[in-house]
Design an enzyme around this catalytic site. Structure first.
Site, PDB file in Angstrom:
ATOM      1  N   ASP A   1       0.858  -1.184   0.000  1.00  0.00           N
ATOM      2  CA  ASP A   1       0.000   0.000   0.000  1.00  0.00           C
ATOM      3  C   ASP A   1       0.897   1.237   0.000  1.00  0.00           C
ATOM      4  O   ASP A   1       2.076   1.161   0.363  1.00  0.00           O
ATOM      5  CB  ASP A   1      -0.917   0.008   1.233  1.00  0.00           C
TER       6      ASP A   1
ATOM      7  N   CYS B   1      -6.182  -5.112  -4.995  1.00  0.00           N
ATOM      8  CA  CYS B   1      -7.280  -4.326  -4.412  1.00  0.00           C
ATOM      9  C   CYS B   1      -6.994  -2.834  -4.412  1.00  0.00           C
ATOM     10  O   CYS B   1      -7.872  -2.038  -4.058  1.00  0.00           O
ATOM     11  CB  CYS B   1      -7.562  -4.768  -2.979  1.00  0.00           C
TER      12      CYS B   1
ATOM     13  N   LYS C   1     -12.183   0.498 -14.534  1.00  0.00           N
ATOM     14  CA  LYS C   1     -12.692  -0.810 -14.136  1.00  0.00           C
ATOM     15  C   LYS C   1     -13.157  -1.623 -15.346  1.00  0.00           C
ATOM     16  O   LYS C   1     -13.041  -2.848 -15.371  1.00  0.00           O
ATOM     17  CB  LYS C   1     -13.823  -0.644 -13.123  1.00  0.00           C
TER      18      LYS C   1
ATOM     19  N   THR D   1     -16.725  -0.214   2.848  1.00  0.00           N
ATOM     20  CA  THR D   1     -15.341   0.205   3.058  1.00  0.00           C
ATOM     21  C   THR D   1     -15.353   1.604   3.688  1.00  0.00           C
ATOM     22  O   THR D   1     -16.399   2.257   3.750  1.00  0.00           O
ATOM     23  CB  THR D   1     -14.600   0.245   1.713  1.00  0.00           C
TER      24      THR D   1
ATOM     25  N   TYR E   1     -13.368   6.399 -13.417  1.00  0.00           N
ATOM     26  CA  TYR E   1     -13.463   5.171 -12.617  1.00  0.00           C
ATOM     27  C   TYR E   1     -14.056   4.026 -13.430  1.00  0.00           C
ATOM     28  O   TYR E   1     -13.519   2.917 -13.461  1.00  0.00           O
ATOM     29  CB  TYR E   1     -14.306   5.448 -11.376  1.00  0.00           C
TER      30      TYR E   1
END
Length: 253
Positions: A36, A84, A163, A194, A159
């Site tokens: 990360d 992720c 994706k 999340t 976005y």
């Protein structure tokens, strides 16, 4: 694939679905490296699961190569890679101040699509050198798309495009890597609980959750992690996208 004892890499592992997946795989006996850009959070997650936490910018080739080198040195070459890492800024193509800055679009593509491909290519290169398991399998790569790949909402041009690219990549990568015994799958989550969603006002959360046909709630990061487990363990899952969304189909806005 029996997960026990295998080396695994999870990007975006400092929070949300990445952290849940890292914890779940560690609980199943995998040797997990968490990647990360958030140093404090990635080290915290790694400490909690007894894994390795590394700062990594997935958009940068050299940064990713260093991280995978360190992971390989600590745990051996990974047979499992789960992407992720991602960002989801909202911006209209043409807003009050004019057209969306090209750099804004580029940044989302860099992180979500190019970042996923960066880890995929490096992890696959390591997997291809491994001795095959009993079934002939060498490794599994799981990418993360979104239902926005199919029903991008207003303000989600970058976005949704990023994706959608991951969705299109799935079958191509699976076919490309089949000769190496490497499977490639993608999960397309809907509304998952999340930090990005859970930090919204409660009335907004309730309104969003009500749009899910059933169950009428946000998905849980742990449900994503359990789906990753099933993908790893089920050899016939390859080259496809699984929606994890409670049958939601996103409205325009």
């Amino acid at each position: 694939m029996n997960i026990q004892g295998l080396s695994a890499i999870v990007t975006g592992g400092a929070s949300g679905m990445g952290a849940a997946t890292a914890r779940h795989l560690a609980g199943l006996g995998a040797k997990v490296t968490v990647l990360d850009v958030n140093e404090d959070a990635v080290l915290k997650t790694a400490h909690e699961i007894g894994g390795l936490g590394l700062v990594c910018d997935v958009t940068d080739g050299a940064s990713a190569e260093r991280a995978l080198d360190q992971a390989r040195s600590a745990h051996g070459p990974a047979r499992i890679a789960v992407n992720c890492a991602g960002i989801a800024p909202a911006q209209r193509i043409v807003g009050r101040d004019g057209p969306m800055p090209l750099e804004s679009f580029r940044t989302v593509i860099e992180v979500n699509l190019i970042g996923s491909f960066n880890i995929l290519r490096l992890a696959a290169a390591d997997m291809a050198k491994l001795e095959p398991l009993e079934s002939g399998e060498r490794g599994v790569i799981v990418n993360t798309a979104s239902v926005a790949a199919y029903e991008g909402q207003i303000g989600q041009a970058a976005y949704a495009a990023s994706k959608g690219g991951i969705v299109a990549l799935t079958i191509c990568a699976a076919r490309d890597l089949a000769r190496n015994g490497i499977r490639v799958m993608t999960v397309a989550p809907g509304l998952i609980g999340t930090p990005m969603l859970l930090n919204m006002p409660q009335e907004v959360q309730d309104s969003l959750a009500a749009t899910v046909p059933f169950p009428k709630r946000f998905g849980k990061p742990e449900e994503y992690a359990r789906l990753v487990q099933h993908i790893l363990e089920n050899e016939m899952l390859n080259g496809d996208v699984i929606r994890l969304d409670g049958a939601i189909r996103m409205a325009p806005q």
